[in-house]
Design a protein around this motif. Structure first.
Motif, short mmCIF file in Angstrom:
data_model
loop_
_atom_site.label_atom_id
_atom_site.label_comp_id
_atom_site.label_asym_id
_atom_site.label_seq_id
_atom_site.Cartn_x
_atom_site.Cartn_y
_atom_site.Cartn_z
N THR A 75 6.56 73.97 48.93
CA THR A 75 7.75 74.15 49.85
C THR A 75 8.12 75.64 49.90
N PHE B 290 4.47 64.24 36.11
CA PHE B 290 5.61 64.50 36.72
C PHE B 290 5.86 66.10 36.94
N ILE B 291 5.60 66.79 35.80
CA ILE B 291 5.73 68.27 35.83
C ILE B 291 4.67 68.81 36.89
N ALA C 175 5.18 70.36 44.37
CA ALA C 175 5.84 70.28 45.49
C ALA C 175 6.80 71.52 45.67
N ILE C 176 7.32 72.13 44.64
CA ILE C 176 8.09 73.56 44.65
C ILE C 176 7.32 74.38 45.06
N GLY D 22 3.40 67.32 39.49
CA GLY D 22 3.78 67.23 40.89
C GLY D 22 5.07 67.82 41.38
N THR D 23 5.97 68.09 40.42
CA THR D 23 6.98 68.79 40.91
C THR D 23 6.59 70.28 41.12
N GLY D 24 5.71 70.85 40.16
CA GLY D 24 5.45 72.28 40.37
C GLY D 24 4.85 72.42 41.73
N GLU E 193 3.38 64.84 32.03
CA GLU E 193 2.65 65.90 32.59
C GLU E 193 2.41 65.78 33.98
#
Length: 141
Positions: free
Chosen positions: A43, A32-33, A39-40, A35-37, A30
């Motif tokens: 950006t 990781f998901i 970041a995307i 944090g990735t969301g 969770e």
């Protein structure tokens, strides 16, 4: 317009992440998901704000006729075809009178300012004034 949308979205995200605590353990994916969301999305917001929105034309797009002379109309047969003289006629603006709109209402019986009795009757009241409106008409030659 896009700046307003981006700022509104970022404020809503900050409010959502500051009020609701997401429970992410080391054992789960969770964190990781999330944090990735973030970041995307961040950006995408930054690129949307900083992008220059000038129009992009392809190599073959020409704003003007590239022929050198006015008589050289068949120079670019694939791009600019000469179709002969233009349409026969022109646009004119014709003025049209729009009639005023009246509404019929009941005026109940009453005393006027002089103290005289006035019986009830239907009266017409002006709702909208009449006006001139321009209408575009095609006139043939």
């Amino acid at each position: 317009m896009k700046k307003i949308i981006a700022i509104t979205t970022s404020v809503l995200l900050l409010i959502c992440f500051s009020t609701i605590s997401a429970h992410a353990d080391r054992k789960t994916v969770e964190g990781f998901i999330i944090g990735t969301g973030v970041a995307i999305l961040g950006t995408a917001l930054i690129n949307g704000i900083n992008k220059d929105f000038s129009p992009q034309y392809s190599r073959h797009h020409h704003r003007q006729d590239t022929s050198r002379h006015a008589g050289d109309r068949y120079a670019n047969r694939g791009h600019n075809r000469y179709l002969g003289p233009g349409p026969r006629g022109h646009w004119e603006i014709e003025e049209i009178w729009i009639t005023p709109i009246y509404e019929k209402k009941w005026n109940p019986a009453h005393y006027n300012r002089r103290g005289e009795w006035v019986s009830g009757r239907h009266e017409t009241f002006l709702v909208q004034d009449g006006y001139w409106q321009g209408k575009k008409m095609w006139v043939f030659h």
